[in-house]
Every structure is written in structure tokens, then in C-alpha cells.
Design an enzyme around this catalytic site. Structure first.
Site, mmCIF file in Angstrom:
data_model
loop_
_atom_site.group_PDB
_atom_site.id
_atom_site.type_symbol
_atom_site.label_atom_id
_atom_site.label_comp_id
_atom_site.label_asym_id
_atom_site.label_seq_id
_atom_site.Cartn_x
_atom_site.Cartn_y
_atom_site.Cartn_z
ATOM 1 N N SER A 141 37.736 49.367 40.095
ATOM 2 C CA SER A 141 36.991 50.141 39.101
ATOM 3 C C SER A 141 37.177 49.493 37.741
ATOM 4 C CB SER A 141 37.489 51.593 39.056
ATOM 5 O OG SER A 141 36.938 52.290 37.950
ATOM 6 N N TYR A 154 44.810 57.020 37.956
ATOM 7 C CA TYR A 154 43.611 56.332 38.441
ATOM 8 C C TYR A 154 43.522 54.923 37.860
ATOM 9 C CZ TYR A 154 38.797 55.592 39.913
ATOM 10 O OH TYR A 154 37.660 55.088 40.505
#
Length: 263
Positions: A141, A154
Site C-alpha cells: 500500500s 497498517y
């Protein structure tokens, strides 16, 4: 890489995973699809071309023995494997000063990082012995480029995926196995639909899947999708810490788990 390729995808029941499944099925691929929700997998396969070719594996990627069993089953069914996509991931906001978030942090790392390793590992012996081009694909990501406030777990997990896949790329090079890192920006999936803040360059999952499949076929070592977010990612890498801190200290936070159900 075209034709009847054999593709194994984790986190395949919705979002990016389902979009990749639909894309590869339309190209005539044989699919192994793994996710926690077996009913959703069955429903997805029923909509795909040649549903009899594909196999559903209901399992949690944190269950490493289940991953190993699924890998063996799919290799036996398809006669090998060409592309393994470690896509399963979860995302929740986390705050270090909140003790209850430690368990959430551990779950995110177990799902996004350790499970990526456990997904690839059982396929590597088969890939080493195949003559056909092989791809191991880690879905990272842009959140792994710089740490984002309120998303420490995350961001850390996706930074780890990027570094892990880089190490693995070097390890697999002698065997001719390509390791591809895909870093999505904002893709219109159930995970991002929970975000209560603007998402620049938001991309439909079908367009993402097409672009990702092209990068995988080329054997790109690293690709940010969409390309506009790739420019942003390069700029973020170059930004001095003082300027980055000034720009992002007040950035909106991702919702914590206590306000949302798991993805």
C-alpha cells in the site's frame, strides 16, 4: 503471461481480491481462491467463466496449516501454479497510548505480514521446479511509504510487506521466480469505503485489477497503482521529516476497531 495460467489469490472474497479473480478468470485462468467467507467465495466462483475450473478454500490466512493444505490442494488440482497473490489484509486505526489497540496491532501484523510469508512458502518448492514463468505478488500500500498518524499498525505492516518482498525478490532471483510488489493507492473497496476523509485518485477495483495484472505479467519489481499516486509516493519519499511532519501531523485518522467491525 496470457492464456490458461494458474493463479492462487488470498483475500479473494471481495474488493481487490475479487476484482483480480474476475480479471484472471476472464482471461481463461484456473483459480484457487482463499478467504474467510466460504459462502462469498462460492458466490463469486458461480459468476466466473468456467466455474468448474476454480477452487474455493475457506480459511483464515493466520491459520498457516490451512494455507499449506490449500496450496497443496490447488497444486494437485491445477498441476502447478504460475501466480501467487498474497492479497489478504485488514486495516484499522491504532493508537499506541490505547492499551486495547495492542491486540489490534498484533492482528494486523499477523494478517498483513506474517500471512504473506505463510502464503508464499508452500508454493516455492513447486515454483523452483517449474519451467514456466512464475510470479509471487505481495499487495502492499502507499500507506507503507511514510507512517500515517492514527494508522501506525497498517503503515508498519505495509512497509514490512514492501521490504519483505524486496528481500524475497533477491532470494528468488537465482530460480527465475519474479517477486512483484503492488502498492495500491485508494481503491474503491469495502475497506476504503469506511474512510471518512477525501481519497485522491480513487480507482475502481476493475481498473486496478487490469493495471495490476499487466504489472504482474511484465514482472515489475514494484508498482504503485494508480500512476498518479505513484508520483505522490515518490514525492513523499523525498520530503524531509520536518516538512512531512508539518504537512501530516493533523491528517485525519483511520477509524479504530472499536468503532467498526473487522474487514
Amino acid at each position: 503471461m496470457h492464456g490458461a495460467v494458474r493463479v492462487f489469490i488470498t483475500g479473494a472474497s471481495s474488493g481487490i481480491g475479487a476484482a483480480l479473480a474476475r480479471h484472471y478468470a476472464a482471461q481463461g485462468a484456473t483459480l484457487g481462491l482463499l478467504a474467510r467467507r466460504g459462502e462469498a467465495l462460492d458466490a463469486l466462483i458461480a459468476t466466473l467463466p468456467n466455474p468448474e475450473r476454480h477452487r474455493a478454500y475457506p480459511a483464515d490466512v493466520r491459520d498457516h496449516s490451512a494455507l499449506q493444505a490449500a496450496a497443496g490442494s490447488f497444486i494437485a488440482h491445477a498441476g502447478g501454479v504460475d501466480i501467487v497473490i498474497a492479497n489478504a489484509g485488514i486495516s484499522h486505526g491504532t493508537l499506541t497510548d490505547q492499551p486495547e489497540d495492542l491486540a489490534v496491532f498484533e492482528a494486523i501484523l499477523a494478517t498483513n505480514v506474517t500471512a504473506t510469508v505463510a502464503t508464499f512458502a508452500p508454493f516455492i518448492p513447486t515454483l523452483r521446479n517449474q519451467r514456466s514463468p512464475a510470479r509471487l505478488v505481495g499487495i502492499a500500500s502507499v500507506a507503507g511509504i511514510r507512517g500515517l498518524p492514527g494508522a501506525s499498525a497498517y503503515s508498519a505492516s505495509k512497509a514490512a510487506v514492501i521490504s519483505y518482498c524486496e528481500s524475497l525478490r533477491l532470494e528468488m532471483r537465482p530460480y527465475g521466480i519474479k517477486v512483484v510488489t503492488i502498492a495500491p493507492g485508494y481503491i474503491d473497496t469495502p475497506m476504503t469505503q469506511r474512510n471518512a476523509y477525501p481519497m485522491p485518485f480513487l480507482m475502481k477495483p476493475e481498473r486496478f485489477a487490469e493495471a495490476a495484472a499487466s504489472a504482474i505479467a511484465r514482472g515489475d519489481s514494484y508498482r504503485v497503482i494508480p500512476w498518479q499516486m505513484g508520483i505522490v509516493a515518490k514525492l513523499l519519499r523525498m520530503l524531509p521529516n520536518a516538512l512531512y511532519d508539518l504537512a501530516f501531523a493533523r491528517a485525519p485518522h483511520k477509524a479504530r476497531k472499536n468503532s467498526h467491525e473487522p474487514s
